[in-house]
Design a protein around this motif. Structure first.
Motif, PDB file in Angstrom:
ATOM      1  N   ASN A 224       0.825  -1.204   0.000  1.00 42.54           N
ATOM      2  CA  ASN A 224       0.000   0.000   0.000  1.00 42.54           C
ATOM      3  C   ASN A 224       0.861   1.257   0.000  1.00 42.54           C
ATOM      4  O   ASN A 224       0.578   2.230  -0.709  1.00 42.54           O
ATOM      5  N   LYS A 225       1.900   1.242   0.803  1.00 43.92           N
ATOM      6  CA  LYS A 225       2.757   2.410   0.943  1.00 43.92           C
ATOM      7  C   LYS A 225       3.458   2.765  -0.358  1.00 43.92           C
ATOM      8  O   LYS A 225       3.465   3.915  -0.779  1.00 43.92           O
ATOM      9  N   HIS A 226       4.017   1.781  -1.009  1.00 50.08           N
ATOM     10  CA  HIS A 226       4.824   2.049  -2.196  1.00 50.08           C
ATOM     11  C   HIS A 226       4.010   2.196  -3.475  1.00 50.08           C
ATOM     12  O   HIS A 226       4.540   2.597  -4.503  1.00 50.08           O
ATOM     13  N   HIS A 227       2.724   1.855  -3.413  1.00 50.53           N
ATOM     14  CA  HIS A 227       1.865   2.045  -4.580  1.00 50.53           C
ATOM     15  C   HIS A 227       0.783   3.088  -4.337  1.00 50.53           C
ATOM     16  O   HIS A 227      -0.046   3.344  -5.216  1.00 50.53           O
ATOM     17  N   TYR A 228       0.780   3.678  -3.160  1.00 52.90           N
ATOM     18  CA  TYR A 228      -0.223   4.685  -2.801  1.00 52.90           C
ATOM     19  C   TYR A 228      -1.651   4.187  -3.020  1.00 52.90           C
ATOM     20  O   TYR A 228      -2.473   4.871  -3.620  1.00 52.90           O
ATOM     21  N   VAL A 229      -1.925   2.985  -2.549  1.00 54.95           N
ATOM     22  CA  VAL A 229      -3.298   2.493  -2.615  1.00 54.95           C
ATOM     23  C   VAL A 229      -3.899   2.545  -1.220  1.00 54.95           C
ATOM     24  O   VAL A 229      -3.190   2.462  -0.213  1.00 54.95           O
ATOM     25  N   THR A 230      -5.204   2.713  -1.160  1.00 56.55           N
ATOM     26  CA  THR A 230      -5.880   2.813   0.124  1.00 56.55           C
ATOM     27  C   THR A 230      -6.051   1.439   0.744  1.00 56.55           C
ATOM     28  O   THR A 230      -5.948   0.411   0.067  1.00 56.55           O
ATOM     29  N   GLY A 231      -6.330   1.423   2.037  1.00 60.65           N
ATOM     30  CA  GLY A 231      -6.552   0.152   2.708  1.00 60.65           C
ATOM     31  C   GLY A 231      -7.736  -0.593   2.126  1.00 60.65           C
ATOM     32  O   GLY A 231      -7.733  -1.806   2.020  1.00 60.65           O
ATOM     33  N   GLU A 232      -8.756   0.157   1.705  1.00 57.43           N
ATOM     34  CA  GLU A 232      -9.952  -0.482   1.147  1.00 57.43           C
ATOM     35  C   GLU A 232      -9.662  -1.184  -0.162  1.00 57.43           C
ATOM     36  O   GLU A 232     -10.228  -2.236  -0.463  1.00 57.43           O
TER      37      GLU A 232
ATOM     38  N   ALA B 216       5.291   2.489  -9.325  1.00 54.63           N
ATOM     39  CA  ALA B 216       6.473   2.970  -8.618  1.00 54.63           C
ATOM     40  C   ALA B 216       6.127   4.117  -7.678  1.00 54.63           C
ATOM     41  O   ALA B 216       6.829   5.111  -7.601  1.00 54.63           O
ATOM     42  N   GLY B 217       5.018   3.997  -6.973  1.00 60.01           N
ATOM     43  CA  GLY B 217       4.628   5.043  -6.043  1.00 60.01           C
ATOM     44  C   GLY B 217       3.664   6.051  -6.611  1.00 60.01           C
ATOM     45  O   GLY B 217       3.347   7.054  -5.979  1.00 60.01           O
ATOM     46  N   VAL B 218       3.164   5.837  -7.815  1.00 55.41           N
ATOM     47  CA  VAL B 218       2.216   6.764  -8.423  1.00 55.41           C
ATOM     48  C   VAL B 218       0.801   6.361  -8.034  1.00 55.41           C
ATOM     49  O   VAL B 218       0.448   5.183  -8.103  1.00 55.41           O
ATOM     50  N   PRO B 219      -0.028   7.282  -7.605  1.00 56.52           N
ATOM     51  CA  PRO B 219      -1.377   6.939  -7.130  1.00 56.52           C
ATOM     52  C   PRO B 219      -2.263   6.305  -8.200  1.00 56.52           C
ATOM     53  O   PRO B 219      -2.015   6.434  -9.394  1.00 56.52           O
TER      54      PRO B 219
ATOM     55  N   HIS C 187       8.807  -1.958 -11.357  1.00 60.07           N
ATOM     56  CA  HIS C 187       9.827  -0.940 -11.129  1.00 60.07           C
ATOM     57  C   HIS C 187      10.941  -1.471 -10.244  1.00 60.07           C
ATOM     58  O   HIS C 187      12.094  -1.069 -10.377  1.00 60.07           O
ATOM     59  N   GLN C 188      10.620  -2.378  -9.329  1.00 57.86           N
ATOM     60  CA  GLN C 188      11.636  -3.003  -8.488  1.00 57.86           C
ATOM     61  C   GLN C 188      12.474  -4.003  -9.289  1.00 57.86           C
ATOM     62  O   GLN C 188      13.699  -4.056  -9.165  1.00 57.86           O
TER      63      GLN C 188
ATOM     64  N   GLU D 248      -4.471   0.563   7.291  1.00 59.44           N
ATOM     65  CA  GLU D 248      -4.682   1.991   7.164  1.00 59.44           C
ATOM     66  C   GLU D 248      -4.041   2.509   5.887  1.00 59.44           C
ATOM     67  O   GLU D 248      -2.989   2.037   5.456  1.00 59.44           O
ATOM     68  N   LYS D 249      -4.683   3.495   5.273  1.00 57.14           N
ATOM     69  CA  LYS D 249      -4.111   4.100   4.073  1.00 57.14           C
ATOM     70  C   LYS D 249      -2.860   4.889   4.445  1.00 57.14           C
ATOM     71  O   LYS D 249      -2.737   5.396   5.562  1.00 57.14           O
ATOM     72  N   PRO D 250      -1.896   5.016   3.528  1.00 63.96           N
ATOM     73  CA  PRO D 250      -0.659   5.727   3.852  1.00 63.96           C
ATOM     74  C   PRO D 250      -0.889   7.214   3.969  1.00 63.96           C
ATOM     75  O   PRO D 250      -1.751   7.797   3.323  1.00 63.96           O
ATOM     76  N   THR D 251      -0.122   7.853   4.817  1.00 61.27           N
ATOM     77  CA  THR D 251      -0.153   9.294   4.960  1.00 61.27           C
ATOM     78  C   THR D 251       1.107   9.879   4.382  1.00 61.27           C
ATOM     79  O   THR D 251       2.016   9.148   3.946  1.00 61.27           O
ATOM     80  N   ILE D 252       1.213  11.185   4.354  1.00 61.06           N
ATOM     81  CA  ILE D 252       2.383  11.815   3.765  1.00 61.06           C
ATOM     82  C   ILE D 252       3.661  11.445   4.509  1.00 61.06           C
ATOM     83  O   ILE D 252       4.743  11.406   3.944  1.00 61.06           O
ATOM     84  N   SER D 253       3.550  11.149   5.814  1.00 56.97           N
ATOM     85  CA  SER D 253       4.730  10.759   6.588  1.00 56.97           C
ATOM     86  C   SER D 253       5.245   9.398   6.190  1.00 56.97           C
ATOM     87  O   SER D 253       6.389   9.059   6.449  1.00 56.97           O
ATOM     88  N   GLU D 254       4.381   8.585   5.544  1.00 54.92           N
ATOM     89  CA  GLU D 254       4.782   7.250   5.129  1.00 54.92           C
ATOM     90  C   GLU D 254       5.185   7.212   3.665  1.00 54.92           C
ATOM     91  O   GLU D 254       5.422   6.161   3.110  1.00 54.92           O
ATOM     92  N   LYS D 255       5.233   8.376   3.033  1.00 54.17           N
ATOM     93  CA  LYS D 255       5.538   8.430   1.592  1.00 54.17           C
ATOM     94  C   LYS D 255       6.927   7.840   1.332  1.00 54.17           C
ATOM     95  O   LYS D 255       7.902   8.214   1.972  1.00 54.17           O
ATOM     96  N   PRO D 256       7.044   6.858   0.402  1.00 52.80           N
ATOM     97  CA  PRO D 256       8.331   6.256   0.115  1.00 52.80           C
ATOM     98  C   PRO D 256       9.267   7.256  -0.516  1.00 52.80           C
ATOM     99  O   PRO D 256       8.855   8.174  -1.202  1.00 52.80           O
ATOM    100  N   GLU D 257      10.565   7.051  -0.277  1.00 59.07           N
ATOM    101  CA  GLU D 257      11.563   7.937  -0.858  1.00 59.07           C
ATOM    102  C   GLU D 257      11.709   7.697  -2.346  1.00 59.07           C
ATOM    103  O   GLU D 257      11.513   6.610  -2.826  1.00 59.07           O
TER     104      GLU D 257
END
Length: 333
Positions: free
Chosen positions: A110-118, A221-224, A238-239, A324-333
């Motif tokens: 979820n974090k690295h693909h910016y997908v919601t928990g749902e 690669a992290g794009v919503p 991408h990995q 939980e869906k990712p927040t900006i603090s969890e945004k991958p580098e």
């Protein structure tokens, strides 16, 4: 051996220009050569080359009239996001005996693909065959089938299968018909009915992320995600492109996920590297709904001789929910 065969084939084709493959020269070249054969030419060199005409006749021409075609050195190895890697076949093995529903794999995906928990692409289910059998945890991803029904029914070629076995979605092509979702026997895909919520990420941040990739609709690669299109597990192309393992593999603390190349007969969970064929044979590996002829690329190892207790995973379990869906603090580098 396969690479040697390819090199030999390329050498053969290159030599073919000198021993009989005139079609590479083109129709204009052949007509010019024919005219020269019918006329006297006192400036011909002593070197002659045999060529085959389009009607199968062998002719001898002056070597100076033959232009050798140079082939690209990387035409078989150059990476293309839609074509994938040639001579590779990516597979995943999931060891159910090791899974304790830690959900680290889901969080990382979820974090690295910016997908919601749902709309999580990877889900962990509580499984129990009957009331008389022991329950176990089962992660579920896209199966990346060799005979994918989703690809067959897509009317616009938005869902496609690469040469390396990955089944991906081009959201720029997708028209949102959801035929792929109906055809998938594993019910893997999710649909974005509205603009996916991205926590506290701003539109500016999203645009910055989106602009960093050549084709973000295929390689997330992290794009919503995108409204009006389906999503699913993509094996993190991408990995793979960066010679890294998918995020679920590296995030799992128990080594549940193995990833590798079927042609090399090798898979790894980051800690140990094993022979795929021996692993499947020794642990009685199987594939879901294999009888449907979809030929999945995901193998499961039965939950026998478990390393962890099932009850330890119950504290993280929420039926029909993910994380939980990712927040900006969890945004991958």
């Amino acid at each position: 051996m396969m690479e040697d065969n390819k090199n030999s084939r390329r050498k053969f084709l290159d030599k073919g220009l000198k021993i009989g493959f005139a079609s590479a020269i083109g129709g204009l070249g052949l007509s010019q050569l024919s005219e020269k054969l019918g006329a006297s030419n006192k400036t011909d060199s002593k070197d002659k080359v045999e060529l085959m005409t389009t009607d199968g006749s062998i002719i001898k021409v002056d070597a100076s009239e033959v232009i050798e075609i140079e082939h690209s050195e990387d035409h078989d190895t150059k990476y293309n996001v839609r074509e994938g890697f040639p001579n590779r076949k990516f597979v995943m093995v999931i060891d159910l005996a090791k899974c304790k529903n830690a959900l680290k794999c889901v969080v990382a995906c979820n974090k690295h693909h910016y997908v919601t928990g749902e709309n999580a692409w990877l889900k962990v289910h509580k499984m129990q065959e009957s009331k008389d059998t022991a329950p176990y945890w089962m992660p579920r991803t896209c199966m990346h089938c060799d005979q994918p029904a989703c690809v067959t029914v897509c009317p616009v070629d938005a869902t496609f299968k690469r040469r390396d076995g990955l089944v991906l979605i081009d959201n720029e092509r997708c028209i949102g018909c959801r035929f792929c979702m109906a055809a998938c026997p594993y019910s893997i895909r999710v649909f974005n009915w509205s603009e996916p919520e991205q926590g506290e990420m701003s539109e500016i941040t999203l645009n910055m992320v989106d602009g960093c990739h050549d084709n973000p609709s295929i390689e997330y690669a992290g794009v919503p995600s995108r409204k009006g299109t389906p999503d699913k597990c993509d094996f993190c192309p991408h990995q793979i492109h960066e010679n890294e393992l998918p995020h679920c593999v590296t995030a799992c603390p128990n080594g549940v996920f193995y990833f590798g190349d079927k042609y090399e007969d090798t898979v790894t969970n980051g800690e140990e590297t094993l022979r795929l064929s021996k692993l499947l044979k020794d642990k009685a590996g199987y594939r879901l709904l294999e009888e449907l002829g979809t030929a999945p690329s995901v193998y499961y190892l039965p939950p026998v001789n478990r390393l962890v207790e099932f009850d330890k995973g119950l504290e993280n379990y929420k039926e029909f929910e993910s994380v939980e869906k990712p927040t900006i603090s969890e945004k991958p580098e």
